[in-house]
Design a protein around this motif. Structure first.
Motif, PDB file in Angstrom:
ATOM      1  N   LEU A  94       0.824  -1.203   0.000  1.00  0.00           N
ATOM      2  CA  LEU A  94       0.000   0.000   0.000  1.00  0.00           C
ATOM      3  C   LEU A  94       0.861   1.257   0.000  1.00  0.00           C
ATOM      4  CD1 LEU A  94      -2.836  -1.082   2.431  1.00  0.00           C
ATOM      5  CD2 LEU A  94      -2.927  -0.897  -0.049  1.00  0.00           C
ATOM      6  N   ASP A  95       2.005   1.224   0.655  1.00  0.00           N
ATOM      7  CA  ASP A  95       2.911   2.364   0.644  1.00  0.00           C
ATOM      8  C   ASP A  95       3.471   2.581  -0.757  1.00  0.00           C
ATOM      9  OD1 ASP A  95       4.396   4.472   1.839  1.00  0.00           O
ATOM     10  OD2 ASP A  95       6.159   3.179   1.848  1.00  0.00           O
ATOM     11  N   ALA A  96       3.832   1.493  -1.416  1.00  0.00           N
ATOM     12  CA  ALA A  96       4.370   1.595  -2.774  1.00  0.00           C
ATOM     13  C   ALA A  96       3.288   2.052  -3.748  1.00  0.00           C
ATOM     14  CB  ALA A  96       4.948   0.250  -3.210  1.00  0.00           C
ATOM     15  N   GLU A  97       2.036   1.688  -3.474  1.00  0.00           N
ATOM     16  CA  GLU A  97       0.951   2.069  -4.365  1.00  0.00           C
ATOM     17  C   GLU A  97       0.774   3.586  -4.382  1.00  0.00           C
ATOM     18  OE1 GLU A  97      -3.491   0.513  -5.139  1.00  0.00           O
ATOM     19  OE2 GLU A  97      -3.088   1.245  -3.119  1.00  0.00           O
ATOM     20  N   GLU A  98       0.851   4.222  -3.237  1.00  0.00           N
ATOM     21  CA  GLU A  98       0.719   5.679  -3.195  1.00  0.00           C
ATOM     22  C   GLU A  98       1.841   6.342  -3.985  1.00  0.00           C
ATOM     23  OE1 GLU A  98       0.538   9.325   0.048  1.00  0.00           O
ATOM     24  OE2 GLU A  98       0.667   7.262   0.736  1.00  0.00           O
ATOM     25  N   ARG A  99       3.050   5.825  -3.853  1.00  0.00           N
ATOM     26  CA  ARG A  99       4.180   6.361  -4.593  1.00  0.00           C
ATOM     27  C   ARG A  99       3.987   6.171  -6.091  1.00  0.00           C
ATOM     28  NH1 ARG A  99       8.133   2.955  -3.457  1.00  0.00           N
ATOM     29  NH2 ARG A  99       7.760   3.320  -1.260  1.00  0.00           N
ATOM     30  N   GLN A 100       3.442   5.008  -6.491  1.00  0.00           N
ATOM     31  CA  GLN A 100       3.211   4.752  -7.909  1.00  0.00           C
ATOM     32  C   GLN A 100       2.159   5.696  -8.479  1.00  0.00           C
ATOM     33  OE1 GLN A 100       2.129   0.632  -8.085  1.00  0.00           O
ATOM     34  NE2 GLN A 100       4.229  -0.083  -7.901  1.00  0.00           N
ATOM     35  N   VAL A 101       1.128   5.995  -7.704  1.00  0.00           N
ATOM     36  CA  VAL A 101       0.098   6.932  -8.179  1.00  0.00           C
ATOM     37  C   VAL A 101       0.695   8.321  -8.334  1.00  0.00           C
ATOM     38  CG1 VAL A 101      -2.065   8.075  -7.554  1.00  0.00           C
ATOM     39  CG2 VAL A 101      -1.838   5.602  -7.285  1.00  0.00           C
ATOM     40  N   ARG A 102       1.495   8.730  -7.367  1.00  0.00           N
ATOM     41  CA  ARG A 102       2.081  10.074  -7.439  1.00  0.00           C
ATOM     42  C   ARG A 102       3.078  10.197  -8.576  1.00  0.00           C
ATOM     43  NH1 ARG A 102       2.548  11.382  -1.102  1.00  0.00           N
ATOM     44  NH2 ARG A 102       0.370  11.940  -0.871  1.00  0.00           N
ATOM     45  N   ASP A 103       3.775   9.105  -8.896  1.00  0.00           N
ATOM     46  CA  ASP A 103       4.736   9.129  -9.999  1.00  0.00           C
ATOM     47  C   ASP A 103       4.069   8.962 -11.357  1.00  0.00           C
ATOM     48  OD1 ASP A 103       6.746   9.427  -8.153  1.00  0.00           O
ATOM     49  OD2 ASP A 103       7.372   7.319  -8.202  1.00  0.00           O
ATOM     50  N   GLY A 104       2.780   8.676 -11.369  1.00  0.00           N
ATOM     51  CA  GLY A 104       2.054   8.519 -12.615  1.00  0.00           C
ATOM     52  C   GLY A 104       2.131   7.119 -13.199  1.00  0.00           C
ATOM     53  N   VAL A 105       2.655   6.161 -12.455  1.00  0.00           N
ATOM     54  CA  VAL A 105       2.773   4.793 -12.950  1.00  0.00           C
ATOM     55  C   VAL A 105       1.423   4.076 -12.874  1.00  0.00           C
ATOM     56  CG1 VAL A 105       3.891   2.559 -12.549  1.00  0.00           C
ATOM     57  CG2 VAL A 105       5.181   4.681 -12.269  1.00  0.00           C
ATOM     58  N   LYS A 106       0.671   4.348 -11.808  1.00  0.00           N
ATOM     59  CA  LYS A 106      -0.597   3.654 -11.587  1.00  0.00           C
ATOM     60  C   LYS A 106      -1.750   4.654 -11.674  1.00  0.00           C
ATOM     61  CE  LYS A 106      -2.753   0.333  -8.636  1.00  0.00           C
ATOM     62  NZ  LYS A 106      -2.591  -0.676  -7.625  1.00  0.00           N
ATOM     63  N   ASP A 107      -2.861   4.176 -12.218  1.00  0.00           N
ATOM     64  CA  ASP A 107      -4.053   5.004 -12.347  1.00  0.00           C
ATOM     65  C   ASP A 107      -4.702   5.188 -10.971  1.00  0.00           C
ATOM     66  OD1 ASP A 107      -6.283   6.339 -13.174  1.00  0.00           O
ATOM     67  OD2 ASP A 107      -7.161   4.668 -14.281  1.00  0.00           O
ATOM     68  N   PRO A 108      -4.960   6.429 -10.539  1.00  0.00           N
ATOM     69  CA  PRO A 108      -5.549   6.643  -9.210  1.00  0.00           C
ATOM     70  C   PRO A 108      -6.927   6.017  -9.057  1.00  0.00           C
ATOM     71  CG  PRO A 108      -5.049   8.752 -10.268  1.00  0.00           C
ATOM     72  CD  PRO A 108      -4.636   7.671 -11.213  1.00  0.00           C
ATOM     73  N   ARG A 109      -7.628   5.785 -10.152  1.00  0.00           N
ATOM     74  CA  ARG A 109      -8.968   5.181 -10.047  1.00  0.00           C
ATOM     75  C   ARG A 109      -8.903   3.721  -9.650  1.00  0.00           C
ATOM     76  NH1 ARG A 109     -10.866   6.686 -15.883  1.00  0.00           N
ATOM     77  NH2 ARG A 109      -8.722   6.055 -16.137  1.00  0.00           N
ATOM     78  N   THR A 110      -7.757   3.070  -9.860  1.00  0.00           N
ATOM     79  CA  THR A 110      -7.637   1.659  -9.514  1.00  0.00           C
ATOM     80  C   THR A 110      -6.904   1.440  -8.197  1.00  0.00           C
ATOM     81  OG1 THR A 110      -5.569   1.428 -10.738  1.00  0.00           O
ATOM     82  CG2 THR A 110      -7.617   1.016 -11.944  1.00  0.00           C
ATOM     83  N   ALA A 111      -6.567   2.512  -7.493  1.00  0.00           N
ATOM     84  CA  ALA A 111      -5.850   2.387  -6.225  1.00  0.00           C
ATOM     85  C   ALA A 111      -6.769   1.820  -5.149  1.00  0.00           C
ATOM     86  CB  ALA A 111      -5.313   3.746  -5.787  1.00  0.00           C
ATOM     87  N   ILE A 112      -6.191   1.020  -4.261  1.00  0.00           N
ATOM     88  CA  ILE A 112      -6.957   0.427  -3.172  1.00  0.00           C
ATOM     89  C   ILE A 112      -7.332   1.499  -2.155  1.00  0.00           C
ATOM     90  CG2 ILE A 112      -6.850  -1.202  -1.250  1.00  0.00           C
ATOM     91  CD1 ILE A 112      -5.034  -2.919  -2.969  1.00  0.00           C
ATOM     92  N   LEU A 113      -6.374   2.314  -1.763  1.00  0.00           N
ATOM     93  CA  LEU A 113      -6.628   3.404  -0.818  1.00  0.00           C
ATOM     94  C   LEU A 113      -6.742   4.716  -1.599  1.00  0.00           C
ATOM     95  CD1 LEU A 113      -4.077   2.577   1.997  1.00  0.00           C
ATOM     96  CD2 LEU A 113      -6.514   2.169   1.995  1.00  0.00           C
TER      97      LEU A 113
END
Length: 56
Positions: A30-49
């Motif tokens: 979950l910590d890495a997911e927030e970093r990925q969203v902020r870096d633009g790697v992951k779509d924020p709509r698919t984030a768990i938190l």
């Protein structure tokens, strides 16, 4: 009798360590997911938190 008690204690210890490992890995993910969203790697709509303040 003593061997049975030792096996039960060992089984409980293994289950406890497995649970701690799952908690640690889950927190890391979950910590890495927030970093990925902020870096633009992951779509924020698919984030768990929900990630706040993504667009600056």
């Amino acid at each position: 009798m003593l061997r049975t008690v030792a096996n039960i204690i060992a089984a409980i210890a293994v289950m406890f360590l497995a649970f701690l490992g799952m908690v640690k890995v889950g927190g890391w993910y979950l910590d890495a997911e927030e970093r990925q969203v902020r870096d633009g790697v992951k779509d924020p709509r698919t984030a768990i938190l929900p990630v706040i303040d993504v667009i600056r």
